[in-house]
Design a protein around this motif. Structure first.
Motif, PDB file in Angstrom:
ATOM      1  N   SER A   1     -37.323   8.267  28.206  1.00 12.53           N
ATOM      2  CA  SER A   1     -38.783   7.937  28.325  1.00 12.53           C
ATOM      3  C   SER A   1     -39.064   6.458  28.701  1.00 12.53           C
ATOM      4  CB  SER A   1     -39.443   8.384  26.836  1.00 12.53           C
ATOM      5  OG  SER A   1     -40.766   7.951  26.925  1.00 12.53           O
ATOM      6  N   ALA A   2     -38.213   5.541  28.022  1.00 17.47           N
ATOM      7  CA  ALA A   2     -38.512   4.109  28.328  1.00 17.47           C
ATOM      8  C   ALA A   2     -38.231   3.838  29.702  1.00 17.47           C
ATOM      9  CB  ALA A   2     -37.809   3.261  27.200  1.00 17.47           C
ATOM     10  N   SER A   3     -37.220   4.463  30.101  1.00 21.98           N
ATOM     11  CA  SER A   3     -36.597   4.154  31.399  1.00 21.98           C
ATOM     12  C   SER A   3     -37.688   4.851  32.546  1.00 21.98           C
ATOM     13  CB  SER A   3     -35.158   5.020  31.559  1.00 21.98           C
ATOM     14  OG  SER A   3     -34.425   4.235  30.836  1.00 21.98           O
ATOM     15  N   ARG A   4     -37.880   5.952  32.167  1.00 23.59           N
ATOM     16  CA  ARG A   4     -39.087   6.559  33.227  1.00 23.59           C
ATOM     17  C   ARG A   4     -40.512   5.660  33.207  1.00 23.59           C
ATOM     18  NH1 ARG A   4     -39.886  11.839  35.341  1.00 23.59           N
ATOM     19  NH2 ARG A   4     -41.910  12.144  35.875  1.00 23.59           N
ATOM     20  N   GLN A   5     -40.542   5.480  32.083  1.00 28.09           N
ATOM     21  CA  GLN A   5     -42.033   4.423  32.061  1.00 28.09           C
ATOM     22  C   GLN A   5     -41.685   3.055  32.855  1.00 28.09           C
ATOM     23  OE1 GLN A   5     -43.277   3.271  28.242  1.00 28.09           O
ATOM     24  NE2 GLN A   5     -44.854   2.025  28.778  1.00 28.09           N
ATOM     25  N   TRP A   6     -40.654   2.440  32.840  1.00 30.33           N
ATOM     26  CA  TRP A   6     -40.301   1.517  33.532  1.00 30.33           C
ATOM     27  C   TRP A   6     -40.335   1.659  35.060  1.00 30.33           C
ATOM     28  CZ3 TRP A   6     -36.311   0.212  36.928  1.00 30.33           C
ATOM     29  CH2 TRP A   6     -36.458  -1.112  37.397  1.00 30.33           C
TER      30      TRP A   6
ATOM     31  N   PHE B   1     -32.849  11.861  35.189  1.00 27.58           N
ATOM     32  CA  PHE B   1     -32.722  10.658  34.294  1.00 27.58           C
ATOM     33  C   PHE B   1     -31.728  11.095  33.403  1.00 27.58           C
ATOM     34  CE2 PHE B   1     -36.947   9.888  35.775  1.00 27.58           C
ATOM     35  CZ  PHE B   1     -37.000   8.461  35.779  1.00 27.58           C
ATOM     36  N   VAL B   2     -30.484  10.515  33.435  1.00 22.95           N
ATOM     37  CA  VAL B   2     -29.267  10.774  32.552  1.00 22.95           C
ATOM     38  C   VAL B   2     -28.738   9.663  31.756  1.00 22.95           C
ATOM     39  CG1 VAL B   2     -27.757  10.823  34.217  1.00 22.95           C
ATOM     40  CG2 VAL B   2     -27.197  12.257  32.449  1.00 22.95           C
ATOM     41  N   VAL B   3     -28.790   9.890  30.281  1.00 22.81           N
ATOM     42  CA  VAL B   3     -28.140   8.909  29.641  1.00 22.81           C
ATOM     43  C   VAL B   3     -26.435   8.947  29.781  1.00 22.81           C
ATOM     44  CG1 VAL B   3     -28.154   7.813  27.637  1.00 22.81           C
ATOM     45  CG2 VAL B   3     -30.363   8.634  28.373  1.00 22.81           C
ATOM     46  N   SER B   4     -25.700   8.020  29.910  1.00 19.12           N
ATOM     47  CA  SER B   4     -24.208   8.145  30.009  1.00 19.12           C
ATOM     48  C   SER B   4     -24.058   7.625  28.552  1.00 19.12           C
ATOM     49  CB  SER B   4     -23.551   7.368  30.908  1.00 19.12           C
ATOM     50  OG  SER B   4     -22.397   7.233  30.728  1.00 19.12           O
ATOM     51  N   GLU B   5     -22.904   8.381  27.799  1.00 19.39           N
ATOM     52  CA  GLU B   5     -22.276   8.079  26.702  1.00 19.39           C
ATOM     53  C   GLU B   5     -20.907   7.030  26.889  1.00 19.39           C
ATOM     54  OE1 GLU B   5     -21.738  11.452  24.154  1.00 19.39           O
ATOM     55  OE2 GLU B   5     -23.541  12.070  24.405  1.00 19.39           O
ATOM     56  N   ALA B   6     -21.198   6.640  28.119  1.00 21.19           N
ATOM     57  CA  ALA B   6     -19.851   5.736  28.420  1.00 21.19           C
ATOM     58  C   ALA B   6     -19.877   4.453  27.489  1.00 21.19           C
ATOM     59  CB  ALA B   6     -19.621   5.502  29.915  1.00 21.19           C
ATOM     60  N   GLU B   7     -18.408   4.271  27.107  1.00 23.22           N
ATOM     61  CA  GLU B   7     -18.292   3.124  26.345  1.00 23.22           C
ATOM     62  C   GLU B   7     -17.495   1.856  26.971  1.00 23.22           C
ATOM     63  OE1 GLU B   7     -16.697   4.165  22.301  1.00 23.22           O
ATOM     64  OE2 GLU B   7     -18.362   5.595  22.073  1.00 23.22           O
ATOM     65  N   ASN B   8     -16.877   2.215  28.242  1.00 22.43           N
ATOM     66  CA  ASN B   8     -16.357   1.142  28.974  1.00 22.43           C
ATOM     67  C   ASN B   8     -16.691   1.593  30.537  1.00 22.43           C
ATOM     68  OD1 ASN B   8     -14.184   3.176  29.932  1.00 22.43           O
ATOM     69  ND2 ASN B   8     -13.525   2.950  28.000  1.00 22.43           N
ATOM     70  N   GLU B   9     -16.126   0.659  31.219  1.00 24.83           N
ATOM     71  CA  GLU B   9     -16.362   0.833  32.837  1.00 24.83           C
ATOM     72  C   GLU B   9     -15.716   2.011  33.237  1.00 24.83           C
ATOM     73  OE1 GLU B   9     -15.809  -2.972  34.727  1.00 24.83           O
ATOM     74  OE2 GLU B   9     -16.810  -3.956  33.321  1.00 24.83           O
ATOM     75  N   ASP B  10     -14.607   2.384  33.143  1.00 18.74           N
ATOM     76  CA  ASP B  10     -13.951   3.631  33.549  1.00 18.74           C
ATOM     77  C   ASP B  10     -14.611   4.776  33.134  1.00 18.74           C
ATOM     78  OD1 ASP B  10     -11.690   2.060  34.411  1.00 18.74           O
ATOM     79  OD2 ASP B  10     -10.381   2.076  32.859  1.00 18.74           O
TER      80      ASP B  10
ATOM     81  N   THR C   1     -30.484  10.350  40.952  1.00 10.82           N
ATOM     82  CA  THR C   1     -30.199  10.284  39.522  1.00 10.82           C
ATOM     83  C   THR C   1     -30.372   8.833  39.146  1.00 10.82           C
ATOM     84  OG1 THR C   1     -28.745  11.965  39.707  1.00 10.82           O
ATOM     85  CG2 THR C   1     -28.420  10.556  37.670  1.00 10.82           C
ATOM     86  N   LEU C   2     -31.189   8.723  37.954  1.00  9.80           N
ATOM     87  CA  LEU C   2     -30.989   7.186  37.327  1.00  9.80           C
ATOM     88  C   LEU C   2     -30.095   7.645  36.076  1.00  9.80           C
ATOM     89  CD1 LEU C   2     -32.130   4.440  37.323  1.00  9.80           C
ATOM     90  CD2 LEU C   2     -33.917   5.335  35.969  1.00  9.80           C
ATOM     91  N   LEU C   3     -28.849   6.902  36.557  1.00  4.72           N
ATOM     92  CA  LEU C   3     -27.953   6.828  35.265  1.00  4.72           C
ATOM     93  C   LEU C   3     -27.959   5.831  34.605  1.00  4.72           C
ATOM     94  CD1 LEU C   3     -25.280   8.044  34.203  1.00  4.72           C
ATOM     95  CD2 LEU C   3     -23.890   6.669  36.022  1.00  4.72           C
ATOM     96  N   ILE C   4     -28.289   5.955  33.364  1.00  5.51           N
ATOM     97  CA  ILE C   4     -28.844   5.119  32.199  1.00  5.51           C
ATOM     98  C   ILE C   4     -27.497   4.806  31.528  1.00  5.51           C
ATOM     99  CG2 ILE C   4     -30.111   4.193  30.441  1.00  5.51           C
ATOM    100  CD1 ILE C   4     -32.182   6.709  31.720  1.00  5.51           C
ATOM    101  N   HIS C   5     -26.978   3.614  31.273  1.00  2.16           N
ATOM    102  CA  HIS C   5     -25.701   3.354  30.597  1.00  2.16           C
ATOM    103  C   HIS C   5     -25.951   2.122  29.492  1.00  2.16           C
ATOM    104  CE1 HIS C   5     -25.280   0.132  33.319  1.00  2.16           C
ATOM    105  NE2 HIS C   5     -25.425   0.794  34.268  1.00  2.16           N
TER     106      HIS C   5
END
Length: 80
Positions: free
Chosen positions: A8-13, A38-47, A69-73
């Motif tokens: 929601s915050a990313s879409r608003q931005w 809009f997708v939130v990644s659960e990635a914890e590192n660059e790989d 796609t807006l990949l939110i990390h």
């Protein structure tokens, strides 16, 4: 923030900054048509983030009704 709040915050931005300042002339049209994923990644590192990006690129190839796609990390590249 939970995933829904992050999206929601990313879409608003995007609506206020990218569309509001006309930084991308195509953004409003695609938002209105709901063709921005809009997708939130659960990635914890660059790989892991790179793997998430690869998955999203494949999704764009496989699903022509998604324009971009807006990949939110939130967990990676904090110093960027």
């Amino acid at each position: 923030m939970n995933e829904s709040q992050v999206v929601s915050a990313s879409r608003q931005w995007v609506e206020e900054v990218v569309v509001g300042y006309n930084l991308c002339p195509f953004a409003k049209r695609e938002l209105v048509k709901n063709r921005v994923r809009f997708v939130v990644s659960e990635a914890e590192n660059e790989d892991e983030l790179l793997q998430a990006l690869q998955s999203e690129l494949q999704r764009l190839e496989d699903e022509p009704d998604v324009e971009t796609t807006l990949l939110i990390h939130p967990g990676v590249l904090q110093d960027f």
